[in-house]
Design a protein around this motif. Structure first.
Motif, PDB file in Angstrom:
ATOM      1  N   GLU A 141     -54.399  49.890 -21.404  1.00 50.89           N
ATOM      2  CA  GLU A 141     -53.108  50.082 -22.046  1.00 50.89           C
ATOM      3  C   GLU A 141     -53.243  51.035 -23.221  1.00 50.89           C
ATOM      4  OE1 GLU A 141     -51.578  46.319 -23.251  1.00 50.89           O
ATOM      5  OE2 GLU A 141     -50.742  45.848 -21.286  1.00 50.89           O
ATOM      6  N   ASP A 142     -52.412  52.074 -23.253  1.00 50.97           N
ATOM      7  CA  ASP A 142     -52.291  52.955 -24.411  1.00 50.97           C
ATOM      8  C   ASP A 142     -50.945  53.637 -24.297  1.00 50.97           C
ATOM      9  OD1 ASP A 142     -52.369  55.254 -26.163  1.00 50.97           O
ATOM     10  OD2 ASP A 142     -54.505  54.887 -26.383  1.00 50.97           O
ATOM     11  N   THR A 144     -49.340  55.582 -26.207  1.00 54.48           N
ATOM     12  CA  THR A 144     -49.241  56.981 -26.616  1.00 54.48           C
ATOM     13  C   THR A 144     -49.758  57.929 -25.543  1.00 54.48           C
ATOM     14  OG1 THR A 144     -51.401  56.883 -27.698  1.00 54.48           O
ATOM     15  CG2 THR A 144     -49.471  56.342 -29.034  1.00 54.48           C
ATOM     16  N   ARG A 214     -59.412  59.845 -26.429  1.00 59.03           N
ATOM     17  CA  ARG A 214     -58.666  58.605 -26.602  1.00 59.03           C
ATOM     18  C   ARG A 214     -58.688  57.773 -25.331  1.00 59.03           C
ATOM     19  NH1 ARG A 214     -53.265  60.881 -28.425  1.00 59.03           N
ATOM     20  NH2 ARG A 214     -52.466  58.876 -27.718  1.00 59.03           N
ATOM     21  N   VAL A 218     -60.101  53.840 -24.902  1.00 60.41           N
ATOM     22  CA  VAL A 218     -59.126  52.780 -24.659  1.00 60.41           C
ATOM     23  C   VAL A 218     -59.858  51.486 -24.354  1.00 60.41           C
ATOM     24  CG1 VAL A 218     -57.347  51.936 -23.074  1.00 60.41           C
ATOM     25  CG2 VAL A 218     -57.273  54.280 -23.886  1.00 60.41           C
TER      26      VAL A 218
END
Length: 617
Positions: A141-142, A144, A214, A218
């Motif tokens: 889950e991210d 952004t 990123r 995660v």
């Protein structure tokens, strides 16, 4: 973990200029990060498949996309052949999961399995890729990054007709039907823009380095606790997703059930280390089997276990649902001829060939889930070879599925490999150099307890377990807890640490709060952090953080482990000579040190052993 991370263009240049050097570098990174080298056959497949995939991506105009080779699914030890990373038109990040196969023929196929040679079955590549994408979408889950995943199977030696037949088997199937198969002809004869569409990269553009960084950072969303999810599993609505070898085990049993007949029984052994999902597989099968069509007629299933702790946990999780009564039993329970026994923790079966023979003889299909490294008593332990021998003697077909990826210890295969060498009578222990699991040595019992309580106060389950090296006398009901585990050490003066063993019954305080849960719930229930657990209350279970106290029954002398059975208070091991006690003691501490999902601390009551451990981590 991944062995290569960069652009498709950079991978192409490296493979073209120095294939051997590129592969050797990936082998070195694999060894450093997992604590073991890849198998020779795996390295050979890298050499054959990676150049083909990269050339195809370059031809498709995807040179600027990101490429991750041998990408490890977060929170597991399971690896994906390749993931191609790119940005969608809406700005979100997409990963294309690539399943690579070198198959050029097969004997038989359906929507779940492909028999590539006589007796050699593999999960259908579309189903395999769909399982990986489903796992990633569920557990990463991210907001952004707006992550999405899609899959493709690249069979770069397969002819057009072979690919078409395999596509037809999954056409219209949820998940696997959405995964295209790219054949050898597709790679050579398809126009670049069409090939990009086949590889599912046609709408993707180059990701920024910051986006890829990123993505790799995660965190895996915490999975639900097994027993809290039990009702959903049995209702076939669980978030637990089977991937890789777990899928293979589930499908192998489903196929055996479908083909079962009274005159040809089937036996399946599923082996795997801590956290590989044996109990989850058993529970999924418990729900699946009654819904499967079988040549032997309608079949039911029961989950059998010799573990009283696991039995209590399972029964409590479903105690409000009367319709589930009878799903769980001990291995000596009477079963009907239409019942498939699913024997979990089978390595704890007592050494009585008649018991295993009866289970195999009376059932159309029997399944044994075990880890031979977790045998902890001299009168227990069935092995894969013993199961194979009994199946052959009874005229039953035998299959073995080995689980590889593990979902405990933060998915850190490096930690389990390190632990395996540490708690071995033969291997050389090595310093811990990993970064994907929290490992250390507590300076004393107080330090260990502070570490445990700090994590417990942060909302985690945290427990201390020890070898069975202190008395554990039976006490009458109503008596308060007694501090049986007593450890004394010197640190500027004599200091003593005292704690009770896990309790045989629930103990409550004046206002009704639980001071100590019943021992079978020590690992999971509030209050368990106040007692010391043992092998019998922790095996088969897990918690977030674990402390392990090595007692005087296992000490380090002259670069080897030395067992002292006289220091054990486990009646099941009374009278064993040191050479027979040693492997059981090593197995016991192996189990205790592989219960925690996020971190583990060691402490030894023996000063020399404590210094040895402190020198490793």
């Amino acid at each position: 973990m991944h062995v290569y991370g960069g652009t498709v263009r950079d991978a192409g240049e490296a493979l073209r200029s120095d294939l051997d050097g590129f592969v050797t570098g990936c082998v070195d990174r694999f060894r450093r990060r997992r604590g073991e080298p890849p198998e020779d056959g795996e390295v050979a497949s890298w050499r054959k498949s990676w150049p083909v995939l990269v050339r195809a991506l370059l031809k498709a105009g995807s040179a600027d996309l990101g490429l991750l080779l041998e990408f490890e699914l977060p929170g597991t030890g399971e690896r994906v052949d390749a993931v191609v990373m790119g940005v969608r038109p809406d700005g979100g990040l997409t990963g294309v999961v690539v399943e690579l196969k070198q198959w050029d023929r097969f004997r038989r196929a359906d929507s779940t399995e492909v028999e590539i040679a006589r007796g050699v079955e593999r999960v259908h590549p579309c189903r395999q890729a769909a399982g990986y994408t489903s796992y990633l979408e569920t557990w990463l889950e991210d907001a952004t990054l707006d992550l999405r995943f899609r899959g493709v199977a690249v069979l770069h030696n397969a002819g057009t007709d072979m690919a078409a037949r395999l596509r037809a088997e999954v056409a219209g199937r949820p998940g696997s039907g959405d995964v295209p198969i790219v054949s050898a002809g597709d790679l050579t004869d398809t126009a670049p823009h069409e090939l990009a569409a086949l590889l599912r990269c046609d709408d993707l553009r180059s990701p920024a380095e910051e986006q890829l960084a990123r993505f790799l950072a995660v965190e895996h969303r915490p999975s639900p606790k097994l027993f809290a999810e039990l009702r959903a599993i049995l209702a076939q609505k669980s978030e637990f997703i089977l991937v890789g070898a777990q899928q293979a085990a589930q499908l192998r049993v489903a196929k055996a059930v479908a083909e079962a007949s009274p005159d040809r029984r089937r036996v399946i052994a599923v082996t795997g280390g801590p956290g590989t999902g044996k109990t989850v597989i058993a529970l999924r099968l418990l729900a699946d089997i009654p819904n499967l069509a079988s040549a032997a007629g309608p079949l039911s299933a029961r989950l059998l276990t010799p573990s009283g702790t696991l039995m209590d946990q399972l029964e409590r999780a479903l105690e409000e649902q009367t319709r589930t009564r009878g799903l769980f039993a001990y291995p000596d329970a009477r079963l009907g001829e239409d019942t498939v026994p699913l024997v979990d923790e089978a390595q704890r079966l007592r050494r009585d060939p008649r018991l295993v023979t009866a289970l195999i003889r009376n059932a159309p299909v029997s399944v044994f889930l075990l880890d031979e490294r977790q045998v902890i008593r001299p009168n227990e332990g069935v092995t894969v070879e013993e199961l194979r021998h009994i199946a052959d003697r009874e005229g039953a077909d035998f299959r073995h599925v080995e689980l590889t990826g593990q979902f405990r210890c933060g998915g850190s295969q490096a930690y389990l490999n390190w632990l395996g060498k540490l708690l071995s009578a033969d291997d050389v222990a090595e310093p811990w150099t990993g970064s994907d699991y929290d490992v250390g040595v507590a300076s004393d019992p107080d330090d260990l307890e502070r570490w445990i309580r700090r994590h417990g106060s942060a909302g985690h389950t945290a427990r201390i377990a020890a070898g069975f090296c202190w008395p554990w006398p039976k006490r009458a009901a109503g008596r308060p807890l007694h501090d049986d585990v007593v450890i004394t050490w010197t640190d500027g003066g004599e200091r003593t640490w005292r704690r009770p063993w896990n309790a045989s019954r629930v103990h409550r305080g004046p206002d009704g709060e639980v001071l100590a849960p019943k021992r079978t719930f020590w690992a999971t229930d509030p209050g368990g952090q106040n007692q010391v657990g043992c092998i019998y209350t922790s095996q088969g279970l897990e918690y977030d953080y674990g402390g392990v106290i090595l007692g005087p029954d296992l000490v380090r002398r002259d670069d080897r482990w030395v067992a002292d059975p006289d220091q054990s208070h486990d009646q099941a091991l009374n009278g064993l000579p040191p050479d027979r006690y040693l492997p059981l003691a090593l197995n016991t501490y192996w189990v205790l040190a592989s219960r925690a999902t996020l971190g583990c601390r060691f402490y030894s009551t023996d000063p020399e052993t404590q210094r040895f451990l402190a020198g490793l981590c």
